[in-house]
Design an enzyme around this catalytic site. Structure first.
Site, PDB file in Angstrom:
ATOM      1  N   SER A  43      32.612  45.765  27.537  1.00 61.51           N
ATOM      2  CA  SER A  43      33.099  45.919  26.170  1.00 61.51           C
ATOM      3  C   SER A  43      34.335  46.824  26.123  1.00 61.51           C
ATOM      4  O   SER A  43      35.339  46.533  26.740  1.00 61.51           O
ATOM      5  CB  SER A  43      31.964  46.442  25.287  1.00 61.51           C
ATOM      6  OG  SER A  43      32.239  46.237  23.926  1.00 61.51           O
ATOM      7  N   ASP A 157      29.113  40.212  24.137  1.00 60.35           N
ATOM      8  CA  ASP A 157      29.403  41.561  24.616  1.00 60.35           C
ATOM      9  C   ASP A 157      28.578  41.928  25.854  1.00 60.35           C
ATOM     10  O   ASP A 157      27.357  41.805  25.864  1.00 60.35           O
ATOM     11  CB  ASP A 157      29.104  42.551  23.483  1.00 60.35           C
ATOM     12  CG  ASP A 157      29.685  43.926  23.739  1.00 60.35           C
ATOM     13  OD1 ASP A 157      29.223  44.591  24.678  1.00 60.35           O
ATOM     14  OD2 ASP A 157      30.595  44.332  22.997  1.00 60.35           O
TER      15      ASP A 157
END
Length: 290
Positions: A43, A157
């Site tokens: 991320s 993510d």
């Protein structure tokens, strides 16, 4: 500049705007003449790590310090897709214009972005192809960003399955592995010097905008006197990532762990960039300097 020949594998964790602390940590390592040979990130860790591997961290730092809440809102290309609220194209295109585009295999530093394959419940390590394609897949935060199709696989993510991706560095031949966990236990006594605004102020600003968008496409209102839909999702994801991070670090302990309390900054408080960068630098100087 101190004399230092140590090479480092750097593992940069997920955590939204808290990940701006990665910049300060990298600056301190460079000042001490550590040689960062490898980066693995999830991320925000993938975003900062990828841009650093491209040699464009200074340009990104100047840009993110200048971004305010209004500019962040302008970069949110809201969509009516059921997969997420924001497409993310504006943010990625803006960063690509700022830094240029490179392929991972051409970078001078080994780089791996970690995303999550939700259908098969497994991590996906992206270490080839365009840098920003890898970053976009890794930052696909559920609810906020739409998932990404990568080679026929739907990715979200990386922090969902591995907030602190140490495993991609196992093949490295470096002196030290340093991991940065942005999902540490909350510190309720935390008192940053001259805090200009309350914690989560920007997150609350964006959550209101997101809730307004949800209200425009949903018959069920998200406006309540308590937590918004976004706030609940944000806290749930943060709690989950904290638990997963502790498990990963216990299973695969690196040489050094730097840990930020997860209540230090809201997930979208990018207008606090200077504060987070300074915090990362100070933390690295205190913990690694010993």
């Amino acid at each position: 500049m101190v004399a230092n020949n140590k090479t480092i594998s750097l593992v940069l964790g997920s955590g939204g705007a808290r990940g701006l602390a990665h910049i300060g940590i990298i600056h301190w390592l460079e000042e001490q003449n550590y040689a960062i040979r490898s980066i693995a990130g999830s991320s925000m860790g993938a975003l900062v790590g990828g841009i650093y591997a491209m040699g464009k961290l200074d340009e990104f730092t100047q840009w993110v310090k200048a971004v305010d809440k209004l500019e962040m809102l302008r970069l949110m290309d809201f969509t009516r897709s059921q997969g997420g609220l924001v497409k993310g194209d504006k943010i990625i295109n803006t960063l690509a214009e700022l830094t240029g585009e490179r392929h991972i295999e051409d970078l001078p530093i080994s780089f791996t972005a970690v995303a999550a394959d939700i259908a098969n419940e497994k991590e996906v390590w992206i270490d080839t192809g365009p840098v920003f394609d890898a970053i976009r897949a890794s930052i696909s935060l559920p609810l906020l960003f739409t998932p990404v199709d990568h080679k026929g696989v739907t990715l979200i993510d990386g922090g969902v399955l591995n907030p602190v991706p140490i495993a991609p560095t196992f093949r490295d031949h470096t002196d030290l592995t340093i991991a940065v966990n942005l999902s540490g236990q909350p510190n309720h006594e935390l008192d940053l010097i001259e805090r200009k605004q309350p914690v989560h102020s920007a997150s609350s600003y964006f959550s209101k905008k997101i809730d307004q968008f949800i209200d425009s496409i949903s018959p069920i209102s998200s406006n309540t006197e308590s937590l918004s839909i976004y706030d609940v999702a944000y806290q749930a994801i943060d709690t989950m990532q904290g638990a997963v991070a502790r498990q990963k670090l216990a299973a695969y302990p690196p040489d050094v762990v730097l840990e930020l309390p997860r209540n230090i900054c809201g997930i979208l408080e990018f207008d606090r960039a200077e504060e987070m960068i300074e915090f990362g630098y100070t933390m690295a100087a205190k913990q690694l300097g010993e």
